[in-house]
Design an enzyme around this catalytic site. Structure first.
Site, PDB file in Angstrom:
ATOM      1  N   ASP A  35      71.169  34.795 112.259  1.00 44.41           N
ATOM      2  CA  ASP A  35      71.598  34.133 113.495  1.00 44.41           C
ATOM      3  C   ASP A  35      71.178  34.907 114.742  1.00 44.41           C
ATOM      4  O   ASP A  35      70.825  34.314 115.765  1.00 44.41           O
ATOM      5  CB  ASP A  35      73.114  33.949 113.487  1.00 44.41           C
ATOM      6  CG  ASP A  35      73.552  32.826 112.555  1.00 44.41           C
ATOM      7  OD1 ASP A  35      72.737  31.923 112.285  1.00 44.41           O
ATOM      8  OD2 ASP A  35      74.703  32.864 112.087  1.00 44.41           O
ATOM      9  N   ASP A  67      92.361  42.689 126.598  1.00 46.63           N
ATOM     10  CA  ASP A  67      91.167  43.465 126.274  1.00 46.63           C
ATOM     11  C   ASP A  67      89.919  42.772 126.797  1.00 46.63           C
ATOM     12  O   ASP A  67      88.862  43.398 126.915  1.00 46.63           O
ATOM     13  CB  ASP A  67      91.042  43.648 124.761  1.00 46.63           C
ATOM     14  CG  ASP A  67      91.904  44.786 124.247  1.00 46.63           C
ATOM     15  OD1 ASP A  67      92.501  45.510 125.062  1.00 46.63           O
ATOM     16  OD2 ASP A  67      91.987  44.947 123.011  1.00 46.63           O
TER      17      ASP A  67
END
Length: 252
Positions: A42, A142
């Site tokens: 990918d 985060d």
């Protein structure tokens, strides 16, 4: 689709496949090719799509990597027939415009997602604006990301974001390890939406932005929108297109 440009990652399996396929089907220049066949995983598929993003040439991937979500199964035989009956999916990338603390403006395109990530020991603080209207004054996290339907099974899915059907004109905005608001998990946005992140306290809480692995450090604002002028044409074997893969992924 008789004129093929083969491209391969550096992986030994992909290089071996390149030798076999070019010996069987030949190798054409990209300018004259009807189709690009990408050999790898990918990551290499995304690299190939970015490299030809200004062309209108379709790309058919053959998996010589690990997951191969965007790829078809590798087989050196019957390639011309597979190309003739392949089904096409068209996806538009995201355009990122990031401004750094020094005033530098960096732009990039992302087929999967644009993500913002904390770049220090403390959580990031982000303000989120959609189409000029503030929707979230402060997200302590985060990080956060905006993804396309094609990229919704990548980082977005790992961050517990929704899987989006390829044909849907929506984007997913997903928080990464949110702390405040504690239960806020993101939003579904119309494809036409313009998303802006403002980094609060950038000196104390530095943030980096990433568009399909193109990173920009010390950002203070990041604007993200779909880019309809660029069309990525991806070919799949019948019955194994992105819609089927997205559906199957939800039952694993």
């Amino acid at each position: 689709m008789r004129r093929i440009t083969f491209r391969a990652s550096a992986a030994p399996e992909a290089q071996k496949a390149l030798q076999v396929l070019t010996a069987e089907y030949g190798q054409h220049d990209l300018a004259s090719a009807d189709v690009v066949v990408a050999l790898g995983g990918d990551g290499f598929m995304l690299q190939t799509l970015h490299e030809i993003e200004r062309l209108d040439t379709p790309v058919y991937g053959m998996n010589c990597g690990t997951i191969g979500f965007l790829m078809n199964a590798y087989d050196s035989e019957g390639l011309l027939r597979r190309l003739d009956v392949a089904e096409e999916e068209v996806i538009n990338p995201l355009a990122m415009r990031a401004t750094t603390r020094s005033g530098l403006v960096e732009e990039g395109l992302a087929i999967n997602e644009v993500s913002l990530l904390r770049a220090g020991p403390q959580a990031a603080k982000l303000k989120i604006t959609i189409d000029g209207r503030t929707r979230l004054d402060e997200l302590v996290c985060d990080g956060a990301l905006v993804c396309t339907p094609a990229g919704s099974t990548a980082y977005n899915y790992s961050a517990y974001g929704p899987i989006l059907p390829v044909g849907s004109d929506v984007l997913a905005l997903t928080a990464i390890a949110p702390f405040r608001p504690r239960r806020w998990r993101g939003a579904l946005l119309p494809k036409s939406a313009v998303v802006r992140f403002d980094v609060m306290e950038p000196d104390k809480r530095p943030v980096m932005a990433d568009a399909d692995s193109r990173s920009v450090r010390d950002v203070i604002t990041v604007e993200i929108r779909s880019e309809p002028s660029i069309r990525h044409r991806i070919l799949f074997d019948p019955g194994h297109g992105l819609d089927e893969r997205l559906l199957r992924e939800q039952f694993l």
